[in-house]
Scaffold this motif. Structure first.
Motif, PDB file in Angstrom:
ATOM      1  N   MET A   1     -16.715  21.889 -19.465  1.00  0.00           N
ATOM      2  CA  MET A   1     -15.953  23.099 -19.209  1.00  0.00           C
ATOM      3  C   MET A   1     -14.475  22.732 -19.124  1.00  0.00           C
ATOM      4  SD  MET A   1     -16.558  25.854 -16.170  1.00  0.00           S
ATOM      5  CE  MET A   1     -18.305  25.844 -16.575  1.00  0.00           C
ATOM      6  N   GLN A   2     -13.683  23.363 -19.955  1.00  0.00           N
ATOM      7  CA  GLN A   2     -12.285  22.977 -20.065  1.00  0.00           C
ATOM      8  C   GLN A   2     -11.353  23.771 -19.161  1.00  0.00           C
ATOM      9  OE1 GLN A   2     -11.467  20.234 -21.924  1.00  0.00           O
ATOM     10  NE2 GLN A   2     -13.706  20.177 -22.052  1.00  0.00           N
ATOM     11  N   SER A   3     -11.788  24.949 -18.734  1.00  0.00           N
ATOM     12  CA  SER A   3     -10.921  25.806 -17.929  1.00  0.00           C
ATOM     13  C   SER A   3     -11.558  26.102 -16.583  1.00  0.00           C
ATOM     14  CB  SER A   3     -10.651  27.127 -18.663  1.00  0.00           C
ATOM     15  OG  SER A   3      -9.969  28.039 -17.823  1.00  0.00           O
ATOM     16  N   PHE A   4     -10.730  26.106 -15.536  1.00  0.00           N
ATOM     17  CA  PHE A   4     -11.190  26.482 -14.214  1.00  0.00           C
ATOM     18  C   PHE A   4     -10.801  27.925 -13.890  1.00  0.00           C
ATOM     19  CE2 PHE A   4     -11.649  21.944 -13.896  1.00  0.00           C
ATOM     20  CZ  PHE A   4     -12.727  21.770 -13.026  1.00  0.00           C
ATOM     21  N   ASP A   5     -10.387  28.672 -14.893  1.00  0.00           N
ATOM     22  CA  ASP A   5     -10.059  30.084 -14.700  1.00  0.00           C
ATOM     23  C   ASP A   5     -11.354  30.898 -14.727  1.00  0.00           C
ATOM     24  OD1 ASP A   5      -8.645  32.420 -14.391  1.00  0.00           O
ATOM     25  OD2 ASP A   5      -8.199  32.629 -16.535  1.00  0.00           O
ATOM     26  N   VAL A   6     -12.227  30.585 -13.757  1.00  0.00           N
ATOM     27  CA  VAL A   6     -13.566  31.173 -13.687  1.00  0.00           C
ATOM     28  C   VAL A   6     -13.876  31.479 -12.230  1.00  0.00           C
ATOM     29  CG1 VAL A   6     -14.356  29.894 -15.721  1.00  0.00           C
ATOM     30  CG2 VAL A   6     -14.693  28.919 -13.435  1.00  0.00           C
ATOM     31  N   ALA A   7     -15.010  32.130 -11.996  1.00  0.00           N
ATOM     32  CA  ALA A   7     -15.496  32.328 -10.631  1.00  0.00           C
ATOM     33  C   ALA A   7     -16.436  31.186 -10.259  1.00  0.00           C
ATOM     34  CB  ALA A   7     -16.212  33.664 -10.511  1.00  0.00           C
ATOM     35  N   LEU A 221     -15.143   4.540   4.836  1.00  0.00           N
ATOM     36  CA  LEU A 221     -16.027   5.685   4.687  1.00  0.00           C
ATOM     37  C   LEU A 221     -15.566   6.530   3.509  1.00  0.00           C
ATOM     38  CD1 LEU A 221     -16.344   6.790   8.422  1.00  0.00           C
ATOM     39  CD2 LEU A 221     -18.006   5.480   7.091  1.00  0.00           C
ATOM     40  N   GLY A 222     -16.501   7.175   2.854  1.00  0.00           N
ATOM     41  CA  GLY A 222     -16.110   8.121   1.827  1.00  0.00           C
ATOM     42  C   GLY A 222     -15.361   9.283   2.449  1.00  0.00           C
ATOM     43  N   ARG A 223     -14.593   9.975   1.628  1.00  0.00           N
ATOM     44  CA  ARG A 223     -13.830  11.126   2.094  1.00  0.00           C
ATOM     45  C   ARG A 223     -14.359  12.378   1.402  1.00  0.00           C
ATOM     46  NH1 ARG A 223      -9.247   7.491   0.409  1.00  0.00           N
ATOM     47  NH2 ARG A 223      -8.731   6.236   2.245  1.00  0.00           N
ATOM     48  N   PRO A 224     -14.309  13.515   2.072  1.00  0.00           N
ATOM     49  CA  PRO A 224     -14.727  14.753   1.410  1.00  0.00           C
ATOM     50  C   PRO A 224     -14.018  14.974   0.085  1.00  0.00           C
ATOM     51  CG  PRO A 224     -14.515  15.141   3.755  1.00  0.00           C
ATOM     52  CD  PRO A 224     -13.999  13.739   3.503  1.00  0.00           C
ATOM     53  N   ASP A 225     -12.763  14.540  -0.003  1.00  0.00           N
ATOM     54  CA  ASP A 225     -12.029  14.705  -1.256  1.00  0.00           C
ATOM     55  C   ASP A 225     -12.636  13.856  -2.372  1.00  0.00           C
ATOM     56  OD1 ASP A 225      -9.677  15.659  -2.828  1.00  0.00           O
ATOM     57  OD2 ASP A 225      -9.191  13.522  -2.830  1.00  0.00           O
ATOM     58  N   ASP A 226     -13.237  12.708  -2.032  1.00  0.00           N
ATOM     59  CA  ASP A 226     -13.921  11.901  -3.049  1.00  0.00           C
ATOM     60  C   ASP A 226     -15.040  12.726  -3.689  1.00  0.00           C
ATOM     61  OD1 ASP A 226     -12.423   9.549  -2.534  1.00  0.00           O
ATOM     62  OD2 ASP A 226     -13.769   8.990  -0.903  1.00  0.00           O
ATOM     63  N   PHE A 227     -15.785  13.425  -2.850  1.00  0.00           N
ATOM     64  CA  PHE A 227     -16.870  14.279  -3.348  1.00  0.00           C
ATOM     65  C   PHE A 227     -16.312  15.392  -4.217  1.00  0.00           C
ATOM     66  CE2 PHE A 227     -19.472  18.052  -3.171  1.00  0.00           C
ATOM     67  CZ  PHE A 227     -20.758  17.580  -3.370  1.00  0.00           C
ATOM     68  N   ALA A 228     -15.271  16.061  -3.736  1.00  0.00           N
ATOM     69  CA  ALA A 228     -14.714  17.197  -4.466  1.00  0.00           C
ATOM     70  C   ALA A 228     -14.215  16.768  -5.846  1.00  0.00           C
ATOM     71  CB  ALA A 228     -13.577  17.827  -3.666  1.00  0.00           C
ATOM     72  N   ARG A 229     -13.556  15.616  -5.916  1.00  0.00           N
ATOM     73  CA  ARG A 229     -13.048  15.147  -7.209  1.00  0.00           C
ATOM     74  C   ARG A 229     -14.186  14.826  -8.166  1.00  0.00           C
ATOM     75  NH1 ARG A 229     -10.570  10.532  -6.984  1.00  0.00           N
ATOM     76  NH2 ARG A 229     -10.835  10.061  -4.780  1.00  0.00           N
ATOM     77  N   LEU A 230     -15.284  14.276  -7.646  1.00  0.00           N
ATOM     78  CA  LEU A 230     -16.433  13.992  -8.507  1.00  0.00           C
ATOM     79  C   LEU A 230     -17.087  15.290  -8.971  1.00  0.00           C
ATOM     80  CD1 LEU A 230     -18.395  12.132  -9.895  1.00  0.00           C
ATOM     81  CD2 LEU A 230     -19.575  11.795  -7.698  1.00  0.00           C
ATOM     82  N   ALA A 231     -17.194  16.261  -8.061  1.00  0.00           N
ATOM     83  CA  ALA A 231     -17.786  17.550  -8.445  1.00  0.00           C
ATOM     84  C   ALA A 231     -16.985  18.194  -9.570  1.00  0.00           C
ATOM     85  CB  ALA A 231     -17.853  18.481  -7.234  1.00  0.00           C
ATOM     86  N   LEU A 232     -15.659  18.165  -9.459  1.00  0.00           N
ATOM     87  CA  LEU A 232     -14.822  18.766 -10.509  1.00  0.00           C
ATOM     88  C   LEU A 232     -14.901  17.965 -11.802  1.00  0.00           C
ATOM     89  CD1 LEU A 232     -13.833  20.514  -8.160  1.00  0.00           C
ATOM     90  CD2 LEU A 232     -11.520  20.320  -9.092  1.00  0.00           C
ATOM     91  N   ALA A 233     -15.054  16.646 -11.695  1.00  0.00           N
ATOM     92  CA  ALA A 233     -15.208  15.830 -12.898  1.00  0.00           C
ATOM     93  C   ALA A 233     -16.504  16.181 -13.630  1.00  0.00           C
ATOM     94  CB  ALA A 233     -15.187  14.343 -12.538  1.00  0.00           C
ATOM     95  N   ILE A 234     -17.568  16.438 -12.883  1.00  0.00           N
ATOM     96  CA  ILE A 234     -18.830  16.858 -13.495  1.00  0.00           C
ATOM     97  C   ILE A 234     -18.647  18.191 -14.202  1.00  0.00           C
ATOM     98  CG2 ILE A 234     -21.179  17.647 -12.985  1.00  0.00           C
ATOM     99  CD1 ILE A 234     -21.221  15.538 -10.709  1.00  0.00           C
ATOM    100  N   VAL A 235     -17.943  19.112 -13.549  1.00  0.00           N
ATOM    101  CA  VAL A 235     -17.693  20.414 -14.165  1.00  0.00           C
ATOM    102  C   VAL A 235     -16.972  20.241 -15.500  1.00  0.00           C
ATOM    103  CG1 VAL A 235     -16.385  22.565 -13.937  1.00  0.00           C
ATOM    104  CG2 VAL A 235     -17.686  21.684 -11.986  1.00  0.00           C
ATOM    105  N   GLU A 236     -15.976  19.368 -15.531  1.00  0.00           N
ATOM    106  CA  GLU A 236     -15.170  19.188 -16.743  1.00  0.00           C
ATOM    107  C   GLU A 236     -15.911  18.447 -17.842  1.00  0.00           C
ATOM    108  OE1 GLU A 236     -10.533  18.960 -15.974  1.00  0.00           O
ATOM    109  OE2 GLU A 236     -11.579  17.490 -14.725  1.00  0.00           O
TER     110      GLU A 236
END
Length: 256
Positions: A1-7, A221-236
């Motif tokens: 997915m190339q755009s995050f202009d979504v719901a 320890l891992g950081r919540p932001d580490d998770f968020a960045r991986l989640a967005l990488a999967i989306v992309e």
């Protein structure tokens, strides 16, 4: 997915991993529906993010409540294409404890209901909404990112309920991805290790340092932001599908 202009829908989106993901998605321009039971935190986060987020108080195990949250997302001015499942609870108890007492059944059922059934409930309803949208590049209509745990693979003593619930999420990832291939919806799962969420934040600093010291690299320890960045990488990354990714600094947990 190339755009995050979504719901997008983020369960457990008002704190911890979910809050970090909500913030990351909103920062990229997504319109996020925050799904959580904590009204105070959910409303405050939605107010802070302004037009980028709405909050819908939701019990992820309740079909009608999740349907209402998905309806909120599909009612936005852009298609629903992202769902991230972060809602979850923990429980620690041995299968047979002191005095030969058996593990309580109710907390086992509750842990599986919230973590596993709740994840599937959001996944199935969000995916059905995504299936009704127009396809993008490669026929993609959306992506679901689930949250498991390395306890699914390395469950420790006392983690039988938690490990079973997270192992179920790992187990459904591939068949769900195969099921949804016909409608162009991808499914992946992140299995975090020791992440510095509010739960770990309640521990003494000495205990937190000891946990971090057992992680091969990086020794933190891992950081919540580490998770968020991986989640967005999967989306992309449109070719990631049906996969569970460990995010643990090469940690393999000992029995206790």
């Amino acid at each position: 997915m190339q755009s995050f202009d979504v719901a997008a829908v983020v369960s457990g989106g008002a704190s911890g991993l979910g809050e970090a993901t909500t913030r990351a998605l909103a920062a990229r321009g997504a319109a996020v529906t925050i799904v959580d039971l904590n009204e105070e935190r959910g409303n405050a986060l939605a107010a802070e993010l302004g037009g980028h987020a709405t909050f819908v108080r939701t019990d992820v195990t309740d079909e009608s409540q999740v349907a209402a949250a998905v309806a909120d997302a599909t009612g936005k001015d852009r298609p629903l294409r992202i769902a991230v499942n972060c809602a979850g609870i923990g429980w620690a108890q041995r299968t047979v404890g002191k005095g030969n007492t058996a593990h309580d059944l109710d907390p086992f059922l509750r842990t599986v209901m919230v973590n596993l059934v709740g994840t599937f409930n959001v996944l199935r309803l969000a995916a059905a909404a995504m299936a009704a949208t127009e396809p993008e590049e490669d026929g993609e209509r959306g992506v679901v990112v689930n949250t498991a745990s390395i306890a699914a693979f390395d469950g420790q003593i006392g983690q039988v309920a938690y490990a079973a619930s997270k192992g179920g999420i790992v187990g459904l990832t591939l068949p769900a991805a195969r099921d949804l291939s016909s409608v162009g919806v991808r499914v992946c799962t992140i299995a975090p290790g020791l992440v510095d969420t509010p739960l770990l934040g309640s521990l003494p600093e000495e205990a937190r340092a000891a946990l971090a010291g057992g992680i091969p690299f990086p020794k933190r320890l891992g950081r919540p932001d580490d998770f968020a960045r991986l989640a967005l990488a999967i989306v992309e990354h449109g070719y990631l599908n049906g996969e569970t990714i460990r995010m643990d600094g090469a940690l393999r947990m000992a029995p206790r």
